[in-house]
Design a protein around this motif. Structure first.
Motif, PDB file in Angstrom:
ATOM      1  N   TYR A 130       0.837  -1.189   0.000  1.00 22.63           N
ATOM      2  CA  TYR A 130       0.000   0.000   0.000  1.00 22.63           C
ATOM      3  C   TYR A 130       0.878   1.247   0.000  1.00 22.63           C
ATOM      4  CZ  TYR A 130      -4.044  -2.941   0.434  1.00 22.63           C
ATOM      5  OH  TYR A 130      -5.010  -3.884   0.173  1.00 22.63           O
ATOM      6  N   ASN A 145      -3.535   4.172   7.223  1.00 24.07           N
ATOM      7  CA  ASN A 145      -4.534   3.109   7.166  1.00 24.07           C
ATOM      8  C   ASN A 145      -5.892   3.666   7.577  1.00 24.07           C
ATOM      9  OD1 ASN A 145      -6.010   0.698   7.431  1.00 24.07           O
ATOM     10  ND2 ASN A 145      -4.175  -0.436   8.067  1.00 24.07           N
ATOM     11  N   LEU A 148      -7.263  -1.500   5.292  1.00 20.76           N
ATOM     12  CA  LEU A 148      -6.036  -2.020   4.700  1.00 20.76           C
ATOM     13  C   LEU A 148      -5.324  -2.946   5.676  1.00 20.76           C
ATOM     14  CD1 LEU A 148      -4.590   1.358   3.329  1.00 20.76           C
ATOM     15  CD2 LEU A 148      -6.129  -0.225   2.150  1.00 20.76           C
ATOM     16  N   ASP A 191      -1.463  -3.894   7.169  1.00 16.75           N
ATOM     17  CA  ASP A 191      -0.427  -2.947   7.580  1.00 16.75           C
ATOM     18  C   ASP A 191       0.803  -3.015   6.682  1.00 16.75           C
ATOM     19  OD1 ASP A 191       0.697  -5.350   8.319  1.00 16.75           O
ATOM     20  OD2 ASP A 191       1.029  -4.806  10.422  1.00 16.75           O
ATOM     21  N   SER A 221       2.484   0.272   7.264  1.00 14.00           N
ATOM     22  CA  SER A 221       1.691   1.463   6.944  1.00 14.00           C
ATOM     23  C   SER A 221       1.442   2.305   8.193  1.00 14.00           C
ATOM     24  CB  SER A 221       0.339   1.052   6.350  1.00 14.00           C
ATOM     25  OG  SER A 221       0.496   0.364   5.134  1.00 14.00           O
TER      26      SER A 221
END
Length: 364
Positions: free
Chosen positions: A97, A191, A195, A197, A265
Motif C-alpha cells: 500500500y 490506514n 487495509l 499494515d 503502513s
C-alpha cells in the motif's frame, strides 16, 4: 544462535574528515556492515537546503491531478521509471500500500537492437509537467546527484572497512556516462481501517548500497535481525538510513549482510508517511560470480564470529550466481511490474507469466 542486534547503529560521517578520527569511523562501519547490514549516517555531505526543498515538494507531487500522474505512468517506460498507482506493486503475494514515483540520474540508454535486453533497464526519466510543479525536476536531479557523490565516497570507505585498498570496489562501476542510479519518492497512506499494515513487504535491495531519506516523522521501517526478530528503525532527523544490497553481500561472499526489511503502513488516524530511497547501482554487465575479493584473514574471522542468520522472510535477487547484474535487476523489475514487462519485454513476460497478467504478483 547467531550474533544479534537490537538497534541500528548511528555513524558520524564528520569523523572521516579528520585523520585522527577516521579509524574510529572505519571500525564502526566494519561492525555495521558485517553484523547489522543497516546504519544511520549523520553529518553527511548532502545539502540540507536541497533536502528540505525536496521534502517540501513531496506532498505537492502526490497532490498533482490524477490525469497528470497518469501521463507519466511507469508502463510507458522500458526503464521502469515513472508513476505507480497506489497498490500497483506486490511483495510476497500481498499488495504493497504505497504510491510512488521512480526517477533516476540523467542517462541516455546504451541499448541498441541486438544488444542484451538488460541494457534497456537504464534510460531517461519521465517527469511531471514543469508548469504544474515548477522547480521539482531540478531539485530532484540535484538531490540525486549529491547522493550519488556521497555513495561513491562511501564505497571507498566500505572497501577500507573490509581491509581492502580504497579503490578495490571501483571495478564494479563503469565511467560516469555509462552509469545510472535510481531514486523513488514514496507515499504510504495512513490506514483507514480497510487495509493491511503492509506498506511494503519483507525484501532485500538489489545493488551495493541504499541511502534512505525518511521525509516525515513516522515510524514504520523495520529490519530483521539475525535471529529473525523485527527491529524498529525510527526516523532520526538529518540522517540517512544506509543498507547493504544483495549484490554487495554476494561479491563479499556473505561478509557484508543484506538485511531483510519491510515498511508498516501508518496506523489509523495518522498522516501519510513519505520517504525517498536512493539505490546505488553497479555496472549492468558486472558478473559478480567472476569476481574474487581477497579479504584479510582477520576480517574473515569476524564473519565466523557473527555466525549465520536464521532464514529470513525475504528471498529476492538470488540470481547473482549465474546472471550479470543488469539481468538480475531486470528480472526483479519484470516480476514486480508485469504490466511494464508485457509492453516492453514480451519474451521475459511470457517466461515469468505464461498465463498472462496475474491478479497478484510477487517479486520476492
Amino acid at each position: 544462535m547467531a550474533a544479534n542486534f537490537s538497534s541500528v547503529p548511528v555513524l558520524d560521517f564528520a569523523l572521516v574528515s579528520d585523520n585522527a578520527t577516521k579509524p574510529e569511523f572505519i571500525l564502526q562501519l566494519r561492525h555495521a556492515l558485517i553484523n547489522v547490514g543497516f546504519l544511520y549516517l549523520d553529518n553527511h555531505t548532502v545539502s540540507q537546503k536541497v533536502t528540505n526543498d525536496l521534502i517540501d515538494y513531496i506532498p505537492r507531487l502526490f497532490d498533482l491531478p490524477q490525469e497528470a500522474k497518469n501521463q507519466i505512468l511507469m508502463a510507458n517506460s522500458p526503464h521502469f521509471l515513472g508513476y505507480s498507482r497506489l497498490g500497483a506493486e506486490f511483495t510476497k503475494g500481498k499488495t504493497d500500500y504505497r504510491e510512488q514515483f521512480d526517477f533516476a540520474t540523467p542517462h541516455e540508454t546504451q541499448w541498441k537492437p541486438g544488444a542484451p535486453e538488460h541494457l534497456r533497464l537504464w534510460g531517461p526519466s519521465q517527469w511531471p509537467d514543469e508548469g504544474l510543479i515548477p522547480g521539482f525536476k531540478n531539485t530532484m536531479e540535484t538531490y540525486l546527484q549529491q547522493v550519488q557523490a556521497l555513495s561513491y565516497q562511501f564505497i571507498s570507505l566500505l572497501a577500507e572497512a573490509f581491509g581492502l585498498p580504497s579503490d578495490a570496489l571501483n571495478k564494479f562501476y563503469d565511467a560516469d556516462k555509462f552509469m545510472q542510479h535510481r531514486g523513488k519518492v514514496v507515499k504510504y497512506p495512513a490506514n483507514d481501517g480497510s487495509l493491511t499494515d503492509q506498506g511494503v513487504g519483507p525484501h532485500y535491495d538489489a545493488g551495493f548500497l541504499t541511502f534512505l531519506l525518511v521525509a516525515s516523522p513516522h515510524r514504520g521501517l523495520q529490519v530483521q535481525n539475525l535471529s529473525g526478530q523485527w527491529i524498529d528503525v525510527p526516523p532520526i532527523p538529518g540522517t540517512f538510513v544506509v543498507n547493504i544490497g544483495k549484490a554487495l553481500e554476494f561479491v563479499t561472499r556473505g561478509l557484508a549482510r543484506a538485511t531483510s526489511h519491510r515498511v508498516l503502513s501508518p496506523p489509523v488516524g495518522s498522516t501519510p508517511r513519505y520517504s525517498v530511497p536512493f539505490f546505488q547501482n553497479i555496472s549492468l554487465n558486472a558478473c559478480l560470480a567472476d569476481e574474487v575479493l581477497d579479504f584479510p584473514s582477520e576480517i574473515l574471522q569476524l564473519k565466523q564470529l557473527r555466525g549465520d542468520p536464521v532464514q529470513t522472510d525475504s528471498v529476492n535477487f538470488a540470481e547473482f550466481d549465474r546472471e550479470p547484474s543488469g539481468k538480475v535487476n531486470l528480472i526483479g523489475r519484470v516480476k514486480s511490474h508485469p504490466d511494464v514487462a508485457q509492453r516492453h519485454y514480451p519474451d521475459l513476460f511470457a517466461q515469468y507469466f505464461p498465463n498472462g497478467l496475474p491478479q497478484q504478483v510477487s517479486a520476492y
